[in-house]
Write a protein that holds these residues in place. Structure first.
Motif, PDB file in Angstrom:
ATOM      1  N   LYS A   2       0.860  -1.185   0.000  1.00  0.00           N
ATOM      2  CA  LYS A   2       0.000   0.000   0.000  1.00  0.00           C
ATOM      3  C   LYS A   2       0.899   1.239   0.000  1.00  0.00           C
ATOM      4  O   LYS A   2       1.742   1.414   0.879  1.00  0.00           O
ATOM      5  CB  LYS A   2      -0.940   0.019   1.204  1.00  0.00           C
ATOM      6  CG  LYS A   2      -1.926   1.192   1.149  1.00  0.00           C
ATOM      7  CD  LYS A   2      -2.940   1.137   2.276  1.00  0.00           C
ATOM      8  CE  LYS A   2      -3.936   2.296   2.166  1.00  0.00           C
ATOM      9  NZ  LYS A   2      -4.916   2.288   3.270  1.00  0.00           N
ATOM     10  N   GLU A  90      -2.795   0.002  -4.061  1.00  0.00           N
ATOM     11  CA  GLU A  90      -2.962  -1.014  -3.013  1.00  0.00           C
ATOM     12  C   GLU A  90      -3.176  -2.387  -3.630  1.00  0.00           C
ATOM     13  O   GLU A  90      -3.972  -2.568  -4.555  1.00  0.00           O
ATOM     14  CB  GLU A  90      -4.155  -0.659  -2.117  1.00  0.00           C
ATOM     15  CG  GLU A  90      -4.303  -1.570  -0.922  1.00  0.00           C
ATOM     16  CD  GLU A  90      -5.369  -1.099   0.054  1.00  0.00           C
ATOM     17  OE1 GLU A  90      -5.442  -1.666   1.153  1.00  0.00           O
ATOM     18  OE2 GLU A  90      -6.122  -0.156  -0.286  1.00  0.00           O
ATOM     19  N   THR A  92      -3.867  -6.242  -2.027  1.00  0.00           N
ATOM     20  CA  THR A  92      -4.092  -7.003  -0.796  1.00  0.00           C
ATOM     21  C   THR A  92      -4.025  -8.492  -1.095  1.00  0.00           C
ATOM     22  O   THR A  92      -4.726  -8.993  -1.979  1.00  0.00           O
ATOM     23  CB  THR A  92      -5.464  -6.668  -0.179  1.00  0.00           C
ATOM     24  OG1 THR A  92      -6.467  -6.836  -1.195  1.00  0.00           O
ATOM     25  CG2 THR A  92      -5.492  -5.242   0.327  1.00  0.00           C
TER      26      THR A  92
END
Length: 372
Positions: A2, A90, A92
């Protein structure tokens, strides 16, 4: 991963690295730019396996990590984001996607594993020297136009950079030729060039370096071996393979005995060549120069469209001479003359002509004639 950073910083770095990426490639990961977030910010890297550009942008890194995303799509997205916006990148888990957020905009891009991204390891680069950015730009600007685009003569597809002794002085020389014209420019050799091998820097690398020289007051660190070269310009590091070939003995084509001197006003000469060449055929582009006692008559005859002539006054006192040149090549060389007056040294209609600044310059040009 991030990361948050300014849109302007991201766009600037992407602008430097994405140009290296080929739009068509058979290896999918080569269409991508590598993003690596760490303690030093966001590192962007792109390569085509012959050339690699790396730049680190200042960023706020919340989570370190690395991934690769399609370079040109990513660049287009960032380019279209609002000025002054904060961009959040970002990823994840192992989702295979990267989310890009800025204001109310949100994009999701498919990613490829960073472990598949190739690294153009430079190895040992024993020769190191620094040039001012303005000197490097001059070496490129004065020679780049003469680089050959003929792939069969691959050893001419770049600029030959080498150090040598001239009349007891060490000079750094850049030379380019396509067989029809030759450009040679030199400057005092900077400290560190001793023992430097003569290297051929590829055309694409030359173009990228030229674009990366944004601050003429800066300096450039050049490191090289017999097979690779690395340019460090501020935060940008460009590494490239060199052309594996032997550059021809260019000194043999630079005429030494041309005894007919023609001195022309550059602006007047360029305008006249440009006007009469309007008639020339796209394929031949031939313009005839008829010289006779202080007078130059330029003429073009094209059986398909007509003819054109123009007469200008020049400084010429040798015997009458008719010689033909490719008008585009003449204009390209004239554009490199810094001063108002150009000196052409001629021999006969079949021999190469030497062109340089009348005031004297470290740059000289050789142009082969055409039959007209």
């Amino acid at each position: 991963m991030k990361v948050t950073l300014e849109r302007a910083a991201l766009l600037r770095s992407l602008g430097h690295v994405h140009r290296v990426v080929e739009r068509r490639t058979t290896i999918p990961v080569l269409s991508n730019v590598l993003l690596r977030a760490g303690s030093d910010g966001l590192r962007l890297q792109a390569t085509d396996l012959d050339l690699q550009v790396v730049e680190t942008a200042t960023a706020d890194v919340a989570d370190a990590g690395a991934t690769t995303v399609p370079a040109h799509t990513f660049y287009d997205i960032v380019r279209k984001l609002p000025d002054g916006s904060q961009v959040v990148l970002e990823q994840t888990g192992d989702t295979g996607t990267l989310t890009i957020r800025a204001g109310r905009s949100r994009f999701t891009l498919q990613t490829l594993a960073e472990s598949d991204f190739p690294d153009l390891a430079a190895g040992d680069l024993p020769i190191r020297f620094e040039l001012s950015a303005s000197d490097l730009k001059r070496l490129i600007d004065k020679t780049q136009f003469a680089i050959s685009t003929e792939e069969t003569r691959y050893y001419l597809n770049g600029i030959f950079l080498h150090a040598m002794e001239v009349e007891g002085n060490s000079v750094l020389r850049a030379v380019a030729t396509d067989g029809h014209r030759l450009a040679r420019v030199e400057m005092p050799a900077p400290k560190g060039t001793a023992g430097m091998p003569g290297v051929i820097i590829p055309r694409k690398t030359v173009s990228e370096v030229q674009r990366l020289v944004e601050d003429p007051n800066g300096s450039v660190l050049i490191e090289l071996s017999a097979t690779k070269v690395r340019f460090t310009l501020g935060d940008v590091v460009l590494t490239s393979k060199l052309i594996d070939g032997t550059f021809p003995d260019y000194a043999r084509v630079i005429p030494a005995g041309n005894d007919k001197q023609l001195i022309v006003d550059k602006a007047e000469f360029v305008s006249a060549v440009d006007r009469v060449s309007t008639i020339s055929s796209e394929r031949g582009r031939a313009v005839k120069l008829a010289l006779n006692d202080g007078k130059l008559t330029l003429s073009v005859t094209n059986p398909d469209s007509g003819s054109a002539t123009e007469e200008i006054e020049v400084d010429y006192g040798a015997s009458a001479l008719d010689i033909g040149f490719n008008s585009r090549y003449l204009l390209d060389i004239a554009a490199q003359i810094d001063n108002d007056t150009a000196l052409l040294k001629l021999a006969d209609p079949g021999s190469p002509t030497l062109i340089q600044d009348k005031e004297g310059s470290s740059a000289l040009y050789v142009l082969m004639p055409m039959r007209v």
